[in-house]
Motif scaffolding. Structure first.
Motif, PDB file in Angstrom:
ATOM      1  N   ALA A  11      -3.270 -59.409 114.959  1.00 50.86           N
ATOM      2  CA  ALA A  11      -2.598 -58.655 116.007  1.00 50.86           C
ATOM      3  C   ALA A  11      -3.635 -57.699 116.565  1.00 50.86           C
ATOM      4  N   TYR A  12      -3.730 -57.630 117.899  1.00 52.85           N
ATOM      5  CA  TYR A  12      -4.756 -56.773 118.495  1.00 52.85           C
ATOM      6  C   TYR A  12      -4.166 -55.990 119.654  1.00 52.85           C
ATOM      7  N   ASP A  13      -4.476 -54.714 119.655  1.00 56.67           N
ATOM      8  CA  ASP A  13      -4.025 -53.842 120.737  1.00 56.67           C
ATOM      9  C   ASP A  13      -5.235 -53.383 121.545  1.00 56.67           C
ATOM     10  N   PRO A  14      -5.409 -53.921 122.747  1.00 57.17           N
ATOM     11  CA  PRO A  14      -6.596 -53.548 123.536  1.00 57.17           C
ATOM     12  C   PRO A  14      -6.679 -52.045 123.814  1.00 57.17           C
ATOM     13  N   ALA A  15      -5.546 -51.351 123.862  1.00 56.24           N
ATOM     14  CA  ALA A  15      -5.569 -49.921 124.186  1.00 56.24           C
ATOM     15  C   ALA A  15      -6.203 -49.115 123.065  1.00 56.24           C
ATOM     16  N   THR A  16      -5.868 -49.408 121.834  1.00 57.95           N
ATOM     17  CA  THR A  16      -6.399 -48.642 120.697  1.00 57.95           C
ATOM     18  C   THR A  16      -7.560 -49.362 120.007  1.00 57.95           C
ATOM     19  N   ARG A  17      -7.759 -50.633 120.362  1.00 61.91           N
ATOM     20  CA  ARG A  17      -8.767 -51.499 119.742  1.00 61.91           C
ATOM     21  C   ARG A  17      -8.495 -51.757 118.261  1.00 61.91           C
ATOM     22  N   ARG A  18      -7.276 -51.505 117.864  1.00 64.29           N
ATOM     23  CA  ARG A  18      -6.949 -51.744 116.449  1.00 64.29           C
ATOM     24  C   ARG A  18      -6.518 -53.183 116.231  1.00 64.29           C
ATOM     25  N   MET A  19      -6.944 -53.707 115.082  1.00 64.09           N
ATOM     26  CA  MET A  19      -6.591 -55.059 114.676  1.00 64.09           C
ATOM     27  C   MET A  19      -5.864 -55.015 113.352  1.00 64.09           C
ATOM     28  N   LYS A  20      -4.923 -55.934 113.214  1.00 59.79           N
ATOM     29  CA  LYS A  20      -4.335 -56.176 111.903  1.00 59.79           C
ATOM     30  C   LYS A  20      -4.552 -57.640 111.618  1.00 59.79           C
ATOM     31  N   GLY A  21      -5.099 -57.956 110.479  1.00 61.88           N
ATOM     32  CA  GLY A  21      -5.447 -59.339 110.177  1.00 61.88           C
ATOM     33  C   GLY A  21      -4.821 -59.824 108.894  1.00 61.88           C
ATOM     34  N   ASP A  22      -4.535 -61.101 108.868  1.00 62.94           N
ATOM     35  CA  ASP A  22      -3.948 -61.750 107.694  1.00 62.94           C
ATOM     36  C   ASP A  22      -4.544 -63.151 107.639  1.00 62.94           C
ATOM     37  N   ALA A  23      -5.555 -63.331 106.808  1.00 55.59           N
ATOM     38  CA  ALA A  23      -6.309 -64.592 106.786  1.00 55.59           C
ATOM     39  C   ALA A  23      -6.037 -65.337 105.486  1.00 55.59           C
ATOM     40  N   THR A  24      -5.690 -66.617 105.599  1.00 58.69           N
ATOM     41  CA  THR A  24      -5.555 -67.452 104.402  1.00 58.69           C
ATOM     42  C   THR A  24      -6.568 -68.579 104.478  1.00 58.69           C
ATOM     43  N   LEU A  25      -7.424 -68.650 103.477  1.00 59.17           N
ATOM     44  CA  LEU A  25      -8.449 -69.689 103.419  1.00 59.17           C
ATOM     45  C   LEU A  25      -8.045 -70.695 102.342  1.00 59.17           C
ATOM     46  N   SER A  26      -8.027 -71.980 102.702  1.00 59.23           N
ATOM     47  CA  SER A  26      -7.793 -73.032 101.712  1.00 59.23           C
ATOM     48  C   SER A  26      -9.158 -73.534 101.280  1.00 59.23           C
ATOM     49  N   ALA A  27      -9.455 -73.351 100.011  1.00 60.97           N
ATOM     50  CA  ALA A  27     -10.812 -73.596  99.540  1.00 60.97           C
ATOM     51  C   ALA A  27     -10.796 -74.472  98.300  1.00 60.97           C
ATOM     52  N   ARG A  28     -11.993 -74.864  97.904  1.00 59.50           N
ATOM     53  CA  ARG A  28     -12.143 -75.644  96.674  1.00 59.50           C
ATOM     54  C   ARG A  28     -13.356 -75.121  95.918  1.00 59.50           C
ATOM     55  N   ALA A  29     -13.179 -74.897  94.639  1.00 61.92           N
ATOM     56  CA  ALA A  29     -14.290 -74.412  93.813  1.00 61.92           C
ATOM     57  C   ALA A  29     -15.263 -75.558  93.565  1.00 61.92           C
ATOM     58  N   VAL A  30     -16.553 -75.278  93.666  1.00 58.64           N
ATOM     59  CA  VAL A  30     -17.551 -76.300  93.357  1.00 58.64           C
ATOM     60  C   VAL A  30     -18.292 -75.952  92.056  1.00 58.64           C
ATOM     61  N   GLN A  31     -17.861 -74.889  91.416  1.00 58.82           N
ATOM     62  CA  GLN A  31     -18.356 -74.546  90.077  1.00 58.82           C
ATOM     63  C   GLN A  31     -17.208 -73.805  89.388  1.00 58.82           C
ATOM     64  N   ASP A  32     -17.297 -73.621  88.093  1.00 55.66           N
ATOM     65  CA  ASP A  32     -16.324 -72.766  87.422  1.00 55.66           C
ATOM     66  C   ASP A  32     -16.597 -71.346  87.891  1.00 55.66           C
ATOM     67  N   LEU A  33     -15.641 -70.760  88.561  1.00 52.70           N
ATOM     68  CA  LEU A  33     -15.859 -69.511  89.293  1.00 52.70           C
ATOM     69  C   LEU A  33     -15.099 -68.352  88.657  1.00 52.70           C
ATOM     70  N   SER A  34     -15.823 -67.356  88.229  1.00 51.01           N
ATOM     71  CA  SER A  34     -15.150 -66.151  87.729  1.00 51.01           C
ATOM     72  C   SER A  34     -14.882 -65.162  88.864  1.00 51.01           C
ATOM     73  N   ALA A  35     -15.690 -65.249  89.898  1.00 51.60           N
ATOM     74  CA  ALA A  35     -15.543 -64.372  91.058  1.00 51.60           C
ATOM     75  C   ALA A  35     -16.261 -65.048  92.224  1.00 51.60           C
ATOM     76  N   PHE A  36     -15.915 -64.656  93.429  1.00 56.23           N
ATOM     77  CA  PHE A  36     -16.593 -65.237  94.592  1.00 56.23           C
ATOM     78  C   PHE A  36     -16.548 -64.244  95.739  1.00 56.23           C
ATOM     79  N   ASP A  37     -17.416 -64.470  96.716  1.00 56.56           N
ATOM     80  CA  ASP A  37     -17.508 -63.568  97.864  1.00 56.56           C
ATOM     81  C   ASP A  37     -16.970 -64.235  99.119  1.00 56.56           C
ATOM     82  N   LEU A  38     -16.461 -63.427 100.014  1.00 52.23           N
ATOM     83  CA  LEU A  38     -16.284 -63.813 101.410  1.00 52.23           C
ATOM     84  C   LEU A  38     -17.164 -62.859 102.217  1.00 52.23           C
TER      85      LEU A  38
END
Ligand code: TRP
Ligand code: ZN
Length: 504
Positions: A101-128
């Motif tokens: 959601a974006y308001d050009p007047a205030t330049r504020r954004m609200k975001g809600d992102a869902t990524l469908s991913a697949r691990a290629v190693q046993d992952l204890s943590a990961f970065d975006l």
């Protein structure tokens, strides 16, 4: 607002491959070997799970070879020589579902992102990759996950290890005023606010200024966009518009990009636009969004889109995407156009040459993407040469004459500042040695192998790497394979040797 109850209803695939409706209590524990984590494993029987609850972690690990995997954190970058923190290790993304959601007047954004991913190693943590903005929550497989910000890295630690090969969904809620990224050459990149919205162009790094991603062209994915703006504004993304609804003074635009796309090619440009829609005689749906202040100047070039699509199809092979078009904004702070996938983005009314350039990128750059940014000439040299070819075939200067003009430039000219395929770290990768000398490389190749073979090489390159990636070495190898010629000296001189090449 970006809130959407589809998420609440959707059955998500758990980190261990099980289904869940996402209502499980959040995983609060931060102890890596916590019993809670082990108890959730489908490899553990109830009795064993009970034993694990009282056993030290190391014992449980030793006793259940198939179950207890410590995992390792995914790398914070993918080793790109110019952008070492771009992209991340340990997983790949198949799909991005971006709610904004974006308001050009205030330049504020609200975001809600869902990524469908697949691990290629046993992952204890990961970065975006995400820069700026405030992250308000992260879930993995529907369960709350710990997260931390380290520069452009959003470090996520799920409640338990993601097994290699496991599909998982990571959802990030965030908000704030997006800040563009500054490129090595000083230009603005990413979410660039305009006087009536935002010009959203992410090459090479700017995607991370507006959504969390694996920000490297090697990891391409399909995208769904859901962008909500005040009524009267238009939000234009990649691919096809699937719905547009206005309620309570807000309009939500939904777009689908079904073919694989690099994160830098995603856009969600917002503005007050005139919209034009039609289908070309060849059957490609076109959606153009034009700032009314630019529309008179833009009309002649935009009218050529169907012809340019057909021309590209004849020369390079089938158009790779299921729709086309243009976004013509007024964005003086950006000062460049970008080949945003399926729908290039222009900072002002473009001329025909620029439209040809950005549309040629759909084959070279968007469908066939570079692997490392060092290979940017595979995008820009090709798109620039497409402009030369268009000119040559439409009553303008021949490609040979263009080549000769550039070749006449003195050895001190900027075009010879660095070798085309080796700009060097921190170099301006959007400079003449990549664009113009890059086109000269292709013209040299054409002169060496002849027209028939040259155009066959271009088509084969587009076909063999369609929706994927390529490297300079692969292009050299293809050229040699298809020409049965040793092109080593030609490419060595033109791609890799500093200074003005001697006449061959
Ligand atoms: N790839 C764009 C084109 O050639 C140009 C571009 C993208 C650019 N990002 C940039 C130019 C940053 C300068 C600075 O169409
Ligand atoms: Zn370009």
């Amino acid at each position: 607002m970006a809130s959407d109850n589809r998420h609440a209803q959707r059955i998500v695939v758990g980190i261990d491959g099980s289904s869940s409706s996402g209502h499980l209590p959040p995983a609060r524990s931060s102890i890596p070997c916590s019993p809670r984590r082990l108890a959730g494993s489908r490899f553990l029987g109830a009795a064993l799970a009970a034993a694990v609850l009282v056993a030290p972690c190391t014992v449980a690990t030793a006793g259940t070879a198939s179950a207890a995997v410590a995992g390792e954190p995914g790398a914070p970058g993918q080793g790109d020589p110019y952008f070492p923190l771009a992209g991340n290790g340990g997983y790949t993304v198949g799909h991005y579902d971006l709610g904004l959601a974006y308001d050009p007047a205030t330049r504020r954004m609200k975001g809600d992102a869902t990524l469908s991913a697949r691990a290629v190693q046993d992952l204890s943590a990961f970065d975006l990759d995400l820069s700026g903005l405030t992250v308000t929550g992260v879930t993995v497989g529907g369960k709350e996950a710990r997260f931390e910000r380290r520069g452009q890295e959003l470090v996520i630690t799920p409640g338990r290890v993601l097994r290699r090969g496991a599909a998982f969904e990571v959802r990030v809620a965030y908000s704030g005023v997006p800040q563009y990224v500054t490129d090595p050459d000083g230009s603005e990149d990413g979410w660039i606010a305009t006087d009536d919205g935002a010009f959203v162009a992410g090459e090479p790094q700017g995607a991370m200024s507006w959504f969390p991603s694996d920000n490297l062209p090697l990891d391409k994915a399909s995208y769904s966009f859901r962008v909500t703006v005040p009524a009267g504004y238009t939000a234009v993304c990649n691919g096809e518009l699937t719905s547009q609804r206005t309620r309570n003074g807000m309009t939500t635009f939904r777009w689908e990009q079904t073919q694989p796309m690099a994160s830098y090619l995603a856009t969600a440009t917002v503005g007050k636009f005139e919209v034009e829609r039609y289908t070309t005689a060849s059957g490609v749906p076109v959606y153009n969004a034009v700032d009314p202040r630019e529309s008179a100047d833009a009309a002649p070039a935009l009218a050529k889109i169907p012809e340019i699509l057909d021309w590209g199809t004849t020369l390079f092979g089938p158009y790779p995407f299921s729709s086309a078009g243009a976004i013509v904004d007024r964005a003086p702070d950006a000062g460049y156009a970008l080949e945003t996938q399926s729908r290039p983005l222009y900072d002002r009314a473009p001329n025909v040459g620029t439209v040809v350039h950005e549309m040629a990128h759909q084959w070279f750059g968007d469908s066939v993407s570079l692997t490392n940014w060092r290979d940017i000439w595979l995008d820009e040299g090709f798109a620039t040469y497409a402009e030369w070819l268009w000119q040559e075939q439409h009553g303008g200067t021949s490609a040979q004459a263009r080549f000769d003009q550039y070749y006449a430039l003195p050895a001190t000219d900027g075009i010879w500042a660095f070798p085309t395929a080796d700009p060097g770290e921190g170099a301006d990768i959007f400079a003449s040695p990549v664009y113009d000398r890059g086109a000269m490389v292709l013209h040299e190749l054409r002169s060496a192998v002849g027209d028939a073979r040259f155009f066959n090489i271009l088509k084969t390159w587009a076909r063999e790497h369609r929706y994927g990636n390529g490297t300079t070495a692969e292009f050299v190898a293809l050229s040699e394979r298809m020409s049965h010629q040793d092109l080593g000296p030609l490419f060595h001189t033109w791609l890799f040797t500093a200074g003005k090449p001697a006449r061959s």
